[in-house]
Design a protein around this motif. Structure first.
Motif, short mmCIF file in Angstrom:
data_model
loop_
_atom_site.label_atom_id
_atom_site.label_comp_id
_atom_site.label_asym_id
_atom_site.label_seq_id
_atom_site.Cartn_x
_atom_site.Cartn_y
_atom_site.Cartn_z
N ALA A 168 0.82 -1.21 0.00
CA ALA A 168 0.00 0.00 0.00
C ALA A 168 0.86 1.26 0.00
O ALA A 168 0.49 2.28 0.55
CB ALA A 168 -0.93 0.00 1.23
N GLU A 202 -0.35 -14.24 1.93
CA GLU A 202 -1.30 -13.73 2.92
C GLU A 202 -0.67 -13.59 4.31
O GLU A 202 -1.28 -13.00 5.20
CB GLU A 202 -2.53 -14.64 3.00
N ASN A 207 -3.69 -8.37 2.74
CA ASN A 207 -4.64 -8.41 3.87
C ASN A 207 -3.95 -8.24 5.22
O ASN A 207 -4.32 -8.88 6.20
CB ASN A 207 -5.44 -9.72 3.85
N GLN A 208 -2.93 -7.39 5.26
CA GLN A 208 -2.22 -7.13 6.52
C GLN A 208 -2.78 -5.87 7.18
O GLN A 208 -3.31 -4.99 6.53
CB GLN A 208 -0.72 -6.96 6.27
N THR A 209 -2.63 -5.79 8.51
CA THR A 209 -3.05 -4.62 9.27
C THR A 209 -1.90 -4.21 10.20
O THR A 209 -1.56 -4.95 11.11
CB THR A 209 -4.30 -4.90 10.12
N PRO A 210 -1.30 -3.00 9.96
CA PRO A 210 -1.48 -2.13 8.81
C PRO A 210 -0.93 -2.76 7.53
O PRO A 210 -0.16 -3.73 7.62
CB PRO A 210 -0.70 -0.87 9.20
N PRO A 211 -1.27 -2.25 6.36
CA PRO A 211 -0.93 -2.92 5.11
C PRO A 211 0.57 -3.13 4.90
O PRO A 211 0.98 -4.14 4.32
CB PRO A 211 -1.52 -1.99 4.04
N ASN A 212 1.38 -2.17 5.35
CA ASN A 212 2.82 -2.26 5.09
C ASN A 212 3.62 -2.65 6.32
O ASN A 212 4.79 -2.30 6.45
CB ASN A 212 3.33 -0.92 4.55
N ARG A 213 3.02 -3.37 7.23
CA ARG A 213 3.70 -3.62 8.50
C ARG A 213 4.98 -4.45 8.36
O ARG A 213 5.87 -4.36 9.19
CB ARG A 213 2.75 -4.30 9.50
#
Length: 217
Positions: A168, A202, A207-213
């Motif tokens: 992202a 995955e 689908n990560q939170t946050p997207p770029n973690r």
């Protein structure tokens, strides 16, 4: 005493058919097993590549006051000098630049994390800053480099195949490579602390939170 002389008998047609059937069954069983074993061997070789390349990047940083190399920079003659060239003296083996499962026509199969490494050939507004190793708070959970080159590249080749776009990122564009799950639906990755790991998309990319973690310093 009379002796009978009989010629040795050959295989009958039925016996030959049985033998052929048995060989066919064995081949059907063994060929997939052998193919999977070869695929596992290629995955292992790629994992070794990502490990060595990660260590090469970290050795470069140690020689430059813990400052990471850029993805690329322009020399005095305006030639792009890529990161794999910068770390080559530490590794002395160009074969590790290519994944054995990479079917794309490229000399390099791996891309640096675009949010961690500056690309000095880009516009300053479109690049990450030059960073030191101390900038990474969770190096064991931050991607350094990994398998790049998805199927999309076969349709529209991406010129910047030497860096892996973050999911992202504001500097995401169609020129950067994406993570490639070449090995049993997994991506071989090197991390900022030097260790290597294989993850599904995955698990670190979508689908990560946050997207770029997995990509933020």
């Amino acid at each position: 005493m009379a002796y009978s002389h009989r010629k040795p008998g050959g295989f009958t047609l039925i016996e030959l058919l049985v033998v052929i059937a048995v060989i066919a069954i064995l081949a059907a069983i063994l060929f997939p097993v052998l193919a999977q074993a070869r695929a596992r061997a290629r995955q292992t070789q790629c994992a070794s590549n990502t490990r060595q390349l990660s260590l090469g990047v970290l050795m470069y940083a140690q020689d430059y006051d813990e400052t990471l190399p850029p993805v690329a920079y322009e020399d005095a003659e305006d030639n792009d000098i890529l990161w794999i060239t910068m770390i080559a003296p530490y590794l002395k083996n160009t074969q590790i630049n290519r994944c054995p499962d990479d079917t794309l026509s490229r000399i390099n199969s791996y891309g640096l994390n675009e949010l961690a490494f500056a690309d000095l050939t880009d516009d300053p507004e479109d690049q990450a800053p030059i960073r030191s190793l101390a900038a990474f708070q969770t190096p064991a959970e931050t991607v350094l480099l990994g398998d790049t080159g998805t199927g999309d590249d076969l349709i529209t080749p991406r010129p910047d195949t030497y860096k892996m776009v973050a999911p992202a990122s504001e500097i995401d564009d169609d020129e950067d490579s994406r993570a490639a799950a070449r090995h049993f639906q997994r991506v071989n990755l090197g991390f900022m602390d030097g260790h290597q790991k294989s993850l599904r998309l995955e698990q670190f990319y979508i689908n990560q939170t946050p997207p770029n973690r997995w990509f933020e310093p």
